[in-house]
Design a protein around this motif. Structure first.
Motif, mmCIF file in Angstrom:
data_model
loop_
_atom_site.group_PDB
_atom_site.id
_atom_site.type_symbol
_atom_site.label_atom_id
_atom_site.label_comp_id
_atom_site.label_asym_id
_atom_site.label_seq_id
_atom_site.Cartn_x
_atom_site.Cartn_y
_atom_site.Cartn_z
ATOM 1 N N ASP A 33 0.453 -1.001 0.288
ATOM 2 C CA ASP A 33 0.041 0.515 -0.273
ATOM 3 C C ASP A 33 0.761 1.523 0.138
ATOM 4 O OD1 ASP A 33 -2.779 -1.056 0.382
ATOM 5 O OD2 ASP A 33 -1.824 -1.294 2.027
ATOM 6 N N THR A 34 2.026 0.859 -0.102
ATOM 7 C CA THR A 34 3.375 2.233 -0.684
ATOM 8 C C THR A 34 3.060 3.347 -1.729
ATOM 9 O OG1 THR A 34 4.169 1.166 0.527
ATOM 10 C CG2 THR A 34 5.593 3.214 0.019
ATOM 11 N N ARG A 35 2.742 4.971 -1.768
ATOM 12 C CA ARG A 35 2.552 4.989 -3.000
ATOM 13 C C ARG A 35 4.324 5.883 -3.005
ATOM 14 N NH1 ARG A 35 -3.200 5.826 -1.697
ATOM 15 N NH2 ARG A 35 -4.221 4.379 -3.430
ATOM 16 N N SER A 36 4.431 6.397 -2.313
ATOM 17 C CA SER A 36 5.753 7.177 -2.129
ATOM 18 C C SER A 36 6.500 6.788 -2.515
ATOM 19 C CB SER A 36 6.637 7.885 -0.773
ATOM 20 O OG SER A 36 7.900 8.138 -0.458
ATOM 21 N N GLY B 260 3.054 1.396 3.465
ATOM 22 C CA GLY B 260 2.258 2.521 3.299
ATOM 23 C C GLY B 260 2.635 3.439 3.495
ATOM 24 N N ALA B 261 2.870 4.242 3.587
ATOM 25 C CA ALA B 261 4.188 5.419 3.194
ATOM 26 C C ALA B 261 3.504 6.083 1.943
ATOM 27 C CB ALA B 261 5.968 5.990 3.025
ATOM 28 N N GLN B 262 2.562 7.941 2.109
ATOM 29 C CA GLN B 262 1.692 7.769 1.162
ATOM 30 C C GLN B 262 2.506 9.022 0.188
ATOM 31 O OE1 GLN B 262 -1.272 6.445 -0.016
ATOM 32 N NE2 GLN B 262 -0.324 5.336 1.235
ATOM 33 N N SER B 263 3.899 9.475 1.332
ATOM 34 C CA SER B 263 4.510 10.757 0.851
ATOM 35 C C SER B 263 5.911 10.492 0.987
ATOM 36 C CB SER B 263 3.940 12.037 1.127
ATOM 37 O OG SER B 263 3.890 12.123 1.794
ATOM 38 N N ASN B 264 6.249 11.025 0.107
ATOM 39 C CA ASN B 264 8.198 11.781 -0.196
ATOM 40 C C ASN B 264 8.459 12.330 1.293
ATOM 41 O OD1 ASN B 264 8.748 10.114 -2.037
ATOM 42 N ND2 ASN B 264 9.073 12.220 -3.271
#
Length: 76
Positions: free
Chosen positions: A14-17, A56-60
């Motif tokens: 679920d990580t987007r970064s 799961g991190a969503q942003s840098n």
């Protein structure tokens, strides 16, 4: 290779970064190569923290903050 792939699959889901994905891959690689070595025991906590907390991190920006937080109790 299988251990690294399993590590990456469980953490990246679920990580987007992009930064988090890069560091998860690097940390999984380090753990597979060095995780059982007593010489690297002091560094292991940092890489385990990265895999667990970057998932799961969503942003840098969030990834950078997590990496900093993992480094504080686990200096390299």
């Amino acid at each position: 290779m299988e251990k690294q792939a399993q590590c990456e699959l469980s953490a990246i889901r679920d990580t987007r970064s992009p930064l988090a994905v890069q560091y998860i891959r690097s940390a999984c690689n380090w753990l597979v190569v060095n995780g059982d070595s007593l010489l690297n025991a002091s560094s292991k906590g940092y890489y385990v923290c990265l895999v667990r907390q970057l998932s799961g991190a969503q942003s840098n920006e969030a990834a950078a903050a997590i990496m900093s937080a993992c480094r504080a109790p686990n200096p390299l």
